[in-house]
Structure formats: C-alpha cells, structure tokens
Design a protein around this motif. Structure first.
Motif: not given
Length: 330
Positions: A142-152
C-alpha cells in the motif's frame, strides 16, 4: 565442589547478561522493530519523501534508535541496483519496507509477498502492477501516489507562455510512472490547442543531446515527475536556458534546479502520509491489503516559480501568479 558450583553460577549469570543485551529489545524489554528503506535515486523530491516518512513515524511514536531500527539504502538511480537492495532488505527479515519511487517499489514487491511494503512517489500503483487496485490493494503493498495535477500544469504553461504553439514532453521511456504522465500531458496539451511532440530518454548520458535536439523545434518543454529527469535537471536547464527554451516541470525540486515553474505536490507531506500508514501497520491496526492508496489533497499543491530563470528568458510573470507563488531567485 564449592569452586565448581561458584564457576557454574558465574557462567549462568554471564549467559543471562548476554541474553538481556539482545539488540532486538529496547531497554524496557519491548522488541525493536526493523524498517528497511529503498530509495531509487538521490534528488530533492525523493529525499523529501524520505524525510517526511521519518517524521510521520516519529509523530506516531516510532523513533529510529529507540523502538525501531531503520536501514536506509539508496540505489543512486542505477537500474540494476534496486534488485540487489531488495534482496538484502527481504533477507534481513525487516518488519516493514518503505520503497520510494516506482523502480524501487517494483523491485522489492517482486521479492516478497509477506513483508508489508509501503510505497511513495509512485504515480499509479495499479498501472505499475504493484496492487490489484488503488482502492483495495489486496496484497502486502500500500502507500501514497505522487500523481500531479497535469492539466493544471499545462494550464500554467499557457498562462506563462501565451505565444507557445508546440510543446515537447520529455520523459524516461523505461519508467511506468513517466509514461502514464506523458499520456495525460498529451491529452492536456492537445485540449489546450497546442501541438504535442515527444522527447524520450533512456539513459542519463542522453539528456543533453535530447534537449539540444528540441532547440528550434518547440516553444517549451514539459517534464513530468520523472526520476532520471530530476537527476539531470541541471543539464536540461543549462541547454534550455542557453537557447531561450522554458521548462514547465512536475515538482518544485526541478524548479530549484533550473525549471521555470510548477504547480505540484509537496513530497515531504507525501512521505509524512506514508509514515502514518506505516505506523498503523506496525501497530497492528491495519493491513496493506485493506488500505487504499492515498493522495494529497488539491490544497496541498503549491505554485513554485524560478524568478531568476524567468528573467533570463525574458518572461514576465503575471502579478496574480507571483502573489501566490513560492519564488526562487537564486
């Protein structure tokens, strides 16, 4: 006989003393838990994810050298090293392993299905084959995602560079994390009415040449959160700045190292969130299989602008952006 008895008694006491000095026990007799850490590369974002993890554990009552023992290993961006480190951490019998970045997470997840693994700085764990689903991992990861706000971030590009028509997305083609973001960037760039082109890199030694190949062909470069690009950001910025080519990037560490700007997540906060997750597992309060992948809230994203780079490129930053941004001027 009395001498023999005294000798046996002395030996017995020594055995008891040696037994009580076992390194796996704390002063009050509680077991010292072992936590292994594998970090894929050394650059500001991943370093911050590690620092946040340590502080998250500490605030939950787990302190290195007191009730836990942390074994930190860094692969230094070498693609062959994570497997070696993963083998060691698994064979050492750690109670939990923290894996920072996709290649590190994939390496250790392939070595054990028993030891709990908490991951961080992985954009899409499900797409990377680390969990059954991001909502319900179903295994030992499990853990955390560093998905960034690409659209922004692409929207930020259009605000800072209103005359830009062609944008290159530069990324490492061997990283699942980077390919996923490149696909998102392509959609956002085309939705903004701009022309999209790719610039793939497979080795650090190629970065300067690939950046140079974009000169005169594109108006801007977009670089997602990418470990190899982060390591080579100073080289990218050197070539780009010399040729008046602005770079919008995925995270603030890249801005510090020469990128123009980003609207991105705070990797310290991301690591802290992972530390809290790890504490729940070490406490026995939760199991990875039932812990959804977590994300930072939108309000945790920060606008960062490198004013020095903007001035060198002759780019005027709108006041409304300057007023709410973290400004880097060195």
């Amino acid at each position: 006989m009395k001498k023999v008895y005294k000798l046996l008694l002395a030996l017995s006491m020594c055995t008891v003393i040696v037994g009580c000095s076992d390194g796996d026990d704390t002063a009050d007799g509680e077991k010292t838990l072992k936590v292994g850490v594998i970090q894929y590369a050394e650059h500001p974002a991943l370093d911050q994810a590690y620092e946040g993890f340590i502080d998250g554990l500490k605030d939950e009552g787990y302190v290195d050298g007191e009730n836990i023992s942390i074994d930190f290993k860094n692969a230094q961006g070498d693609a062959s090293t994570p497997e070696t480190i993963a083998n060691k951490l698994v064979n050492d019998g750690n109670d939990l392993i923290y894996a920072i970045a996709t290649p590190a997470a994939q390496a250790v997840a392939q070595k054990t299905s028993d030891i709990p693994i908490v991951i961080s700085a992985v954009t899409d764990p499900e797409n990377s084959g680390l969990v059954t689903s991001n909502d319900k991992p179903g295994g030992n990861v499990t853990g955390t995602s560093d998905l960034t706000p690409v659209e922004e971030q692409i929207d930020l590009l259009t605000q800072l560079l209103p005359d830009a028509k062609t944008v290159a997305v530069m990324y490492t083609n061997a990283e699942d994390n980077s390919r996923f973001q490149a696909d998102l960037a392509k959609k956002a760039i085309e939705a903004a009415g701009l022309e999209y082109t790719e610039a793939k890199v497979s080795d650090l030694s190629q970065i300067q040449q690939v950046t140079q190949s974009l000169v005169g062909k594109v108006d801007a470069i977009y670089i997602p959160t990418d470990n190899m690009m982060a390591e080579g950001m100073s080289t990218i910025s050197m070539v780009a700045s010399e040729n008046d080519l602005p770079c919008i990037v995925g995270e603030s560490g890249m801005v510090t190292n020469g990128g123009l700007a980003t609207y991105g997540i705070d990797y310290y906060n991301l690591g802290y969130l992972s530390g809290v997750q790890a504490a729940k597992i070490l406490n026995g309060d939760a199991k990875p299989a039932d812990m959804p992948i977590e994300y930072l809230a939108a309000e945790d994203c920060e606008l960062t602008i490198n004013k020095k780079v903007a001035d060198e490129l002759g780019i005027t930053i709108p006041k409304e952006l300057l007023d709410k941004a973290t400004i880097i001027e060195e």
